[in-house]
Design a protein around this motif. Structure first.
Motif, short mmCIF file in Angstrom:
data_model
loop_
_atom_site.label_atom_id
_atom_site.label_comp_id
_atom_site.label_asym_id
_atom_site.label_seq_id
_atom_site.Cartn_x
_atom_site.Cartn_y
_atom_site.Cartn_z
N THR A 191 -1.56 -4.69 6.68
CA THR A 191 -2.39 -5.61 5.90
C THR A 191 -3.83 -5.12 5.93
O THR A 191 -4.40 -4.90 7.01
CB THR A 191 -2.32 -7.04 6.46
N TYR A 248 7.45 -1.50 9.30
CA TYR A 248 6.15 -2.06 9.61
C TYR A 248 5.49 -2.65 8.37
O TYR A 248 5.78 -2.23 7.23
CB TYR A 248 5.23 -0.98 10.20
N THR A 249 4.58 -3.60 8.58
CA THR A 249 3.76 -4.17 7.51
C THR A 249 2.29 -3.92 7.84
O THR A 249 1.82 -4.25 8.94
CB THR A 249 4.00 -5.68 7.37
N LYS A 263 1.84 -4.95 11.75
CA LYS A 263 2.84 -5.87 12.28
C LYS A 263 4.23 -5.26 12.19
O LYS A 263 4.52 -4.49 11.27
CB LYS A 263 2.83 -7.20 11.52
N GLU A 264 5.08 -5.62 13.14
CA GLU A 264 6.50 -5.32 13.08
C GLU A 264 7.22 -6.67 13.10
O GLU A 264 7.13 -7.40 14.10
CB GLU A 264 6.94 -4.46 14.26
N ALA A 265 7.91 -7.00 11.99
CA ALA A 265 8.43 -8.35 11.78
C ALA A 265 7.22 -9.31 11.80
O ALA A 265 6.29 -9.13 11.04
CB ALA A 265 9.48 -8.70 12.82
N ASP A 266 7.20 -10.31 12.68
CA ASP A 266 6.06 -11.23 12.77
C ASP A 266 5.17 -10.94 13.95
O ASP A 266 4.25 -11.70 14.27
CB ASP A 266 6.59 -12.67 12.86
N ARG A 267 5.41 -9.83 14.63
CA ARG A 267 4.66 -9.51 15.84
C ARG A 267 3.53 -8.54 15.51
O ARG A 267 3.76 -7.45 14.99
CB ARG A 267 5.60 -8.90 16.88
N GLU A 268 2.31 -8.97 15.82
CA GLU A 268 1.16 -8.10 15.58
C GLU A 268 1.08 -7.03 16.66
O GLU A 268 1.10 -7.33 17.84
CB GLU A 268 -0.13 -8.92 15.56
N SER A 274 -0.99 -6.62 1.50
CA SER A 274 -0.18 -5.89 2.47
C SER A 274 0.73 -4.89 1.78
O SER A 274 1.00 -4.99 0.56
CB SER A 274 0.67 -6.86 3.30
#
Length: 661
Positions: free
Chosen positions: A540, A537-538, A562-567, A531
């Motif tokens: 992967t 944003y992240t 993803k933004e934080a833990d939200r896909e 990632s």
């Protein structure tokens, strides 16, 4: 049996003869006062459109049916191409694009012939004659150097295919819109030359010129925006404007056309700036012709340019010398005989429009120098230099900044003599709101970039200034809302359209400032499962798979955003290899929101099994194209004004014309 391609070829040759007739007969008729000869131009303009439309339809038929007996189809098409790109391939090459060019020119000429009943017969005859001369020059250019109907015997089994980067929906529609803008300026040019021959420019003339110029400006605006959008998501570089010479070739006529629209208002309302407006009409189309030369002469290397031989460039250069040199010579001879027009104070609506014109023209000159200086230097000395974004940012930016500040103020100044203090008083709330926006941006960016608060405050100033203009016209909050609404619906649509276009400019400026100052770029090598962070944003990299399309193969990479833990989304970036050329292209993965885009480009493999990746976060970038669309809508509103549908006022019988010499 005569083939469809041969019918198109014959129609193109017949169009040359009709264009010659359209050029000579109405012009001589206007000089002699021969009504029948002047009316002949109307029929000739319509017939020329029919003939060129037949030629264009025949070429389109050859592409759609993959008629590889036509060399142009062999060189630019392939039987496996999707239908959309077979059709867009008609103008995705030099020869076909020139047929589209003259088709649009003939369409404008026929529109003047059919819808110009309110024009004086002599003026319409001269305008159609000038249009005919332009059509004649470019039809000769096509027939003599760029014939799209050259045959191949025996025909090959398969064609070479269209340039892969042109196989895109946005670029399928970009050239027709851009050409409609380029070529539309020929009408303003024809009106200017006709006025110089006649020796007469007045308010009625300006009323006739304005809608045609506005149409051209609208198409240029949306055409440039579509080209920018295509470059943004197709070329994989993450930007929206490169100051490419071919981009500049379309931007310069847009700047002068913008000045022309505003100066024509002064001629119409105050009978002033007549000589200047005629000059702008000539310069706007001259810059369009120069753009045609740059794209087709082979002097430029660009993803937008057609690589053609110098013979074609020399022919177009002769056309440039004929029309630009001839019109400017006519202007130098006849312009001193035109009556100057009304006087006005420096602080007035006219004065603000003069400053508007000067700043637009000087900014165009800065772009002109940066675009052509490297070419001139290489021609004269052999030395190659590159003029890029730093030059344009340092020259164009400071010139255009005062114009952006002036736009809302000019709308509140009175004709002939204005009061700057009163104008600023009526704009006070818009100024306060703009300063508040700047203060908020500063508070959120205390460590810089320092230009961000200023840029966003200017963008807000344009938007709130446009709203203040309409609010003042309808006396918002000073009378009952029902009365304000009634006044709004009773306003001329051109007044509403002007405010909408100015607000759109503010939205566009906000997008330019945001992506220029806040863009985040990440370059990293990733293996599947790894990632990278792009702003908040992240991204992967989940892996890649083989890709098979209708006329290409390649690899497609998948990415989880993803933004934080939200896909949020799964993005796909592709690397394609097109048949039959094997040319590679890259398709970007794009996640779009109103507040910004995440932009992912899968690169080449590196040692160790990783892939090079380029990722961007482009904040508010879509405001650029949204703003351009709003500006187009503003132009459309103005064009729907009843005054343009009804027609121009009759010329005063007592007005004095300069006798032809």
């Amino acid at each position: 049996m005569i083939s469809v391609a041969e019918v198109g070829h014959f129609a193109l040759i017949l169009a040359v003869g009709v264009a010659l007739y359209q050029f000579i007969v109405p012009l001589v008729g206007a000089q002699r006062g021969d009504v029948a000869a002047m009316r002949a131009g109307i029929s000739a303009a319509i017939l020329q459109l029919v003939l060129i439309a037949i030629a264009f339809a025949a070429l389109t038929h050859a592409y759609v049916t993959s008629d590889f007996s036509v060399l142009n189809v062999v060189e630019n098409s392939h039987s496996a191409k999707p239908l959309l790109y077979k059709i867009s391939g008609v103008w995705g090459n030099h020869e076909g694009s020139m047929v589209l060019w003259v088709l649009i020119l003939a369409l404008y000429g026929a529109a003047v012939a059919l819808f110009g009943q309110n024009l004086p017969l002599e003026l319409r005859a001269r305008v159609l004659a000038i249009q005919g001369s332009i059509g004649l020059a470019f039809l000769l250019f096509i027939v003599m150097t760029s014939n799209p109907f050259i045959r191949v015997d025996p025909p090959p089994i398969e064609g070479n295919g269209l340039n892969p980067i042109l196989q895109d929906p946005a670029l399928a529609f970009h050239p027709p819109f851009l050409y409609a803008g380029y070529v539309g300026l020929s009408i303003a040019f024809a009106f200017a030359v006709a006025a110089l021959i006649e020796g007469r420019v007045d308010a009625a003339w300006a009323r006739w010129v304005r809608p045609w110029t506005l149409v051209a400006w609208m198409f240029l605006t949306i055409g440039i925006a579509m080209g920018s959008w295509w470059a943004y998501y197709e070329l994989g570089w993450g930007g929206w404007w490169f100051w490419d010479p071919v981009e500049n070739a379309s931007f310069m006529p847009w700047l002068v056309a913008t000045a022309l629209i505003h100066s024509a208002i002064v001629v119409e309302k105050r009978n002033a700036l007549k000589i200047w407006t005629v000059l702008l009409s000539i310069l706007a189309f001259s810059l369009s012709l120069m753009g045609t030369f740059l794209v087709r002469s082979g002097v430029l290397t660009s993803v937008h340019a057609f690589a053609v031989d110098p013979e074609r460039g020399s022919f177009i250069l002769m056309i440039l010398c004929l029309f630009i040199g001839g019109s400017l010579s006519l202007f130098a001879w006849r312009a001193p005989q035109l009556k100057a027009g009304g006087l006005f104070a420096p602080v007035s609506r006219e004065g603000s429009l003069v400053v508007n014109n000067l700043l637009l023209c000087v900014s165009c000159l800065a772009v002109f120098v940066g675009t052509l200086y490297p070419l001139a230097l290489e021609t004269l000395t052999g030395e190659k230099i590159s003029v890029g974004a730093p030059y344009f940012d340092l020259t164009f930016g400071p010139i255009i900044l005062p114009l952006l500040l002036l736009v809302p103020v000019g709308a509140f100044l009175a004709w002939k003599r204005g009061d700057i203090g009163l104008a600023m008083k009526r704009l006070a709330w818009a100024l306060v709101l703009a300063l508040i926006v700047g203060a908020i941006v500063f508070a959120l960016n205390v460590r810089g970039p320092w230009l961000a608060p200023v840029g966003m405050a200017i963008a807000a100033w344009l938007v709130f200034g446009a709203i203040a203009d309409l609010a003042a016209k309808v006396a918002l909050f000073k009378v009952p809302l029902a009365t304000s609404w009634h006044r709004l619906t009773g306003l001329p649509r051109s007044a509403i359209g002007t405010a909408v276009a100015h607000a759109g400019l503010g939205v566009l400026v906000a997008g330019v400032i945001a992506i220029s100052l806040w863009r985040i770029e990440v370059i990293v090598a990733l293996k599947p499962g790894e990632s990278a962070a792009v702003g908040k944003y992240t991204v992967t990299f989940t892996g890649e798979a083989p890709l098979v399309g209708p006329n290409y193969t390649g690899k497609v990479g998948s990415f989880t955003l993803k933004e934080a833990d939200r896909e949020l989304a799964t993005l796909r970036s592709e690397k394609r290899n097109f048949k039959p050329s094997g040319m590679p292209t890259t398709e970007v993965g794009l996640y779009q929101t109103w507040h910004g885009d995440v932009y992912v480009v899968m690169g080449d493999e590196t040692t160790g099994g990783a892939r090079a990746m380029r990722m961007y976060y482009n904040p508010f970038v879509n405001f650029i194209w949204f703003g351009a669309t709003i500006m187009f809508a503003g132009g459309l509103l103005s064009l729907s004004d009843r005054r343009y549908r009804v027609g121009a006022p009759k010329r005063a019988a007592t007005a004095q014309a300069v006798p032809a010499e």
